[in-house]
Each structure stands twice: as C-alpha cells, then as structure tokens.
Design a protein around this motif. Structure first.
Motif, PDB file in Angstrom:
ATOM      1  N   LEU A   1      11.486  36.490  21.096  1.00  0.00           N
ATOM      2  CA  LEU A   1      11.477  37.760  20.374  1.00  0.00           C
ATOM      3  C   LEU A   1      12.893  38.033  19.877  1.00  0.00           C
ATOM      4  O   LEU A   1      13.867  37.574  20.475  1.00  0.00           O
ATOM      5  CB  LEU A   1      11.014  38.890  21.291  1.00  0.00           C
ATOM      6  CG  LEU A   1       9.652  38.691  21.953  1.00  0.00           C
ATOM      7  CD1 LEU A   1       9.381  39.826  22.941  1.00  0.00           C
ATOM      8  CD2 LEU A   1       8.558  38.598  20.921  1.00  0.00           C
ATOM      9  N   TRP A   2      13.000  38.798  18.791  1.00  0.00           N
ATOM     10  CA  TRP A   2      14.311  39.096  18.239  1.00  0.00           C
ATOM     11  C   TRP A   2      14.293  40.400  17.479  1.00  0.00           C
ATOM     12  O   TRP A   2      13.240  40.901  17.092  1.00  0.00           O
ATOM     13  CB  TRP A   2      14.797  37.979  17.322  1.00  0.00           C
ATOM     14  CG  TRP A   2      13.880  37.740  16.166  1.00  0.00           C
ATOM     15  CD1 TRP A   2      13.810  38.444  14.999  1.00  0.00           C
ATOM     16  CD2 TRP A   2      12.863  36.764  16.086  1.00  0.00           C
ATOM     17  NE1 TRP A   2      12.828  37.950  14.187  1.00  0.00           N
ATOM     18  CE2 TRP A   2      12.214  36.914  14.844  1.00  0.00           C
ATOM     19  CE3 TRP A   2      12.413  35.758  16.941  1.00  0.00           C
ATOM     20  CZ2 TRP A   2      11.172  36.102  14.438  1.00  0.00           C
ATOM     21  CZ3 TRP A   2      11.375  34.967  16.533  1.00  0.00           C
ATOM     22  CH2 TRP A   2      10.771  35.137  15.294  1.00  0.00           C
ATOM     23  N   PHE A   3      15.484  40.941  17.279  1.00  0.00           N
ATOM     24  CA  PHE A   3      15.667  42.051  16.352  1.00  0.00           C
ATOM     25  C   PHE A   3      17.046  41.906  15.723  1.00  0.00           C
ATOM     26  O   PHE A   3      17.964  41.344  16.315  1.00  0.00           O
ATOM     27  CB  PHE A   3      15.483  43.420  17.021  1.00  0.00           C
ATOM     28  CG  PHE A   3      16.529  43.770  18.032  1.00  0.00           C
ATOM     29  CD1 PHE A   3      17.684  44.452  17.653  1.00  0.00           C
ATOM     30  CD2 PHE A   3      16.376  43.430  19.368  1.00  0.00           C
ATOM     31  CE1 PHE A   3      18.656  44.784  18.583  1.00  0.00           C
ATOM     32  CE2 PHE A   3      17.341  43.749  20.303  1.00  0.00           C
ATOM     33  CZ  PHE A   3      18.479  44.431  19.913  1.00  0.00           C
ATOM     34  N   ASN A   4      17.163  42.376  14.490  1.00  0.00           N
ATOM     35  CA  ASN A   4      18.409  42.299  13.735  1.00  0.00           C
ATOM     36  C   ASN A   4      19.053  43.667  13.628  1.00  0.00           C
ATOM     37  O   ASN A   4      18.363  44.678  13.509  1.00  0.00           O
ATOM     38  CB  ASN A   4      18.158  41.777  12.319  1.00  0.00           C
ATOM     39  CG  ASN A   4      17.716  40.344  12.313  1.00  0.00           C
ATOM     40  OD1 ASN A   4      18.202  39.520  13.060  1.00  0.00           O
ATOM     41  ND2 ASN A   4      16.764  40.010  11.453  1.00  0.00           N
ATOM     42  N   SER A   5      20.387  43.665  13.642  1.00  0.00           N
ATOM     43  CA  SER A   5      21.180  44.875  13.398  1.00  0.00           C
ATOM     44  C   SER A   5      22.218  44.525  12.340  1.00  0.00           C
ATOM     45  O   SER A   5      22.839  43.465  12.405  1.00  0.00           O
ATOM     46  CB  SER A   5      21.907  45.322  14.656  1.00  0.00           C
ATOM     47  OG  SER A   5      21.018  45.561  15.710  1.00  0.00           O
ATOM     48  N   LEU A   6      22.401  45.418  11.375  1.00  0.00           N
ATOM     49  CA  LEU A   6      23.435  45.235  10.374  1.00  0.00           C
ATOM     50  C   LEU A   6      24.644  46.076  10.782  1.00  0.00           C
ATOM     51  O   LEU A   6      24.525  47.286  11.015  1.00  0.00           O
ATOM     52  CB  LEU A   6      22.942  45.667   8.988  1.00  0.00           C
ATOM     53  CG  LEU A   6      23.962  45.575   7.863  1.00  0.00           C
ATOM     54  CD1 LEU A   6      24.444  44.139   7.661  1.00  0.00           C
ATOM     55  CD2 LEU A   6      23.371  46.138   6.578  1.00  0.00           C
ATOM     56  N   LEU A   7      25.799  45.426  10.855  1.00  0.00           N
ATOM     57  CA  LEU A   7      27.036  46.094  11.234  1.00  0.00           C
ATOM     58  C   LEU A   7      28.011  46.040  10.063  1.00  0.00           C
ATOM     59  O   LEU A   7      28.034  45.068   9.314  1.00  0.00           O
ATOM     60  CB  LEU A   7      27.666  45.379  12.440  1.00  0.00           C
ATOM     61  CG  LEU A   7      26.748  45.084  13.630  1.00  0.00           C
ATOM     62  CD1 LEU A   7      27.441  44.180  14.620  1.00  0.00           C
ATOM     63  CD2 LEU A   7      26.290  46.372  14.269  1.00  0.00           C
ATOM     64  N   LYS A   8      28.796  47.075   9.905  1.00  0.00           N
ATOM     65  CA  LYS A   8      29.849  47.083   8.897  1.00  0.00           C
ATOM     66  C   LYS A   8      31.185  47.126   9.611  1.00  0.00           C
ATOM     67  O   LYS A   8      31.412  47.985  10.466  1.00  0.00           O
ATOM     68  CB  LYS A   8      29.721  48.292   7.977  1.00  0.00           C
ATOM     69  CG  LYS A   8      30.760  48.315   6.853  1.00  0.00           C
ATOM     70  CD  LYS A   8      30.462  49.423   5.861  1.00  0.00           C
ATOM     71  CE  LYS A   8      31.427  49.586   4.757  1.00  0.00           C
ATOM     72  NZ  LYS A   8      32.267  48.544   4.330  1.00  0.00           N
ATOM     73  N   ARG A   9      32.032  46.180   9.270  1.00  0.00           N
ATOM     74  CA  ARG A   9      33.332  46.118   9.932  1.00  0.00           C
ATOM     75  C   ARG A   9      34.169  47.326   9.533  1.00  0.00           C
ATOM     76  O   ARG A   9      34.266  47.685   8.356  1.00  0.00           O
ATOM     77  CB  ARG A   9      34.062  44.844   9.549  1.00  0.00           C
ATOM     78  CG  ARG A   9      35.360  44.729  10.279  1.00  0.00           C
ATOM     79  CD  ARG A   9      35.976  43.403  10.112  1.00  0.00           C
ATOM     80  NE  ARG A   9      37.239  43.411  10.818  1.00  0.00           N
ATOM     81  CZ  ARG A   9      38.023  42.390  10.921  1.00  0.00           C
ATOM     82  NH1 ARG A   9      37.681  41.263  10.366  1.00  0.00           N
ATOM     83  NH2 ARG A   9      39.148  42.488  11.578  1.00  0.00           N
ATOM     84  N   VAL A  10      34.794  47.945  10.522  1.00  0.00           N
ATOM     85  CA  VAL A  10      35.667  49.092  10.317  1.00  0.00           C
ATOM     86  C   VAL A  10      37.083  48.623  10.626  1.00  0.00           C
ATOM     87  O   VAL A  10      37.352  48.072  11.692  1.00  0.00           O
ATOM     88  CB  VAL A  10      35.274  50.258  11.261  1.00  0.00           C
ATOM     89  CG1 VAL A  10      36.225  51.417  11.089  1.00  0.00           C
ATOM     90  CG2 VAL A  10      33.846  50.658  11.017  1.00  0.00           C
TER      91      VAL A  10
END
Length: 101
Positions: A90-99
């Motif tokens: 099983l998996w899930f994705n998260s989108l991160l924006k570098r700060v």
C-alpha cells in the motif's frame, strides 16, 4: 523545488520480491527519465511492526515535472504494483514544497 514523498507499507510475505522490483525496475526507470534526486529510506519504529515501511522521495524542479510524475510516471508503477502485489503493498503520495531556510 518540489519533492514527492511516497510512503509504502509492505507485507512481509512479498517484501523481498517488492524490494527487488523497486530497486531493479522502478528506481532505475526514474533515473533514466532524468530524475536523479532520489532518496529511498526504510522507516524505523520502536514498536514491533507486522510490516515494513519505506519512504521514497523524488526531487522535481517545477509543477510541470510534478504533473508528468503524477499523471504518467507514478501511475505506470502503481498499475504494475497492483497487478503483482495486490493489497500487500500500500502507498500514499505527499507533495512537498521546499522552503528556503
């Protein structure tokens, strides 16, 4: 800069085969597409787990690269993984924006 983090939960019954598939197929395919900013880690826990947990982080330059990843690249992997491993991975994705610091 953006980072897509995919968290995987892997059933021990398919763990070794899944890990071989990821290392031998999916990760090289990402690199062949020019995605060299890859960090693949195992998530460690003090609790006794009945599964393995991993994190795959892929660095993307812009939202166009993210759309390509989200609409074409990852769905290819997901389709294959579902056929081969079913609900044992099983998996899930998260989108991160570098700060910037």
């Amino acid at each position: 800069m953006y980072i897509v983090n995919t968290s995987f939960t892997v059933d021990p019954r398919v763990h070794d085969r899944w890990l071989e598939t990821l290392r031998g197929g999916y990760l090289p395919s990402l690199r062949m597409r020019g995605l060299d900013g890859i960090v693949f880690t195992r998530v460690l826990s003090e609790r006794t787990e009945d599964h393995f947990t991993y994190s795959l982080q892929v660095v993307l330059e812009d939202m166009a690269a993210y759309r390509l990843y989200a609409e074409e690249i990852f769905p290819e992997y997901a389709g294959t993984a579902r056929k081969v491993f079913g609900d044992r991975v099983l998996w899930f994705n998260s989108l991160l924006k570098r700060v910037e610091e």
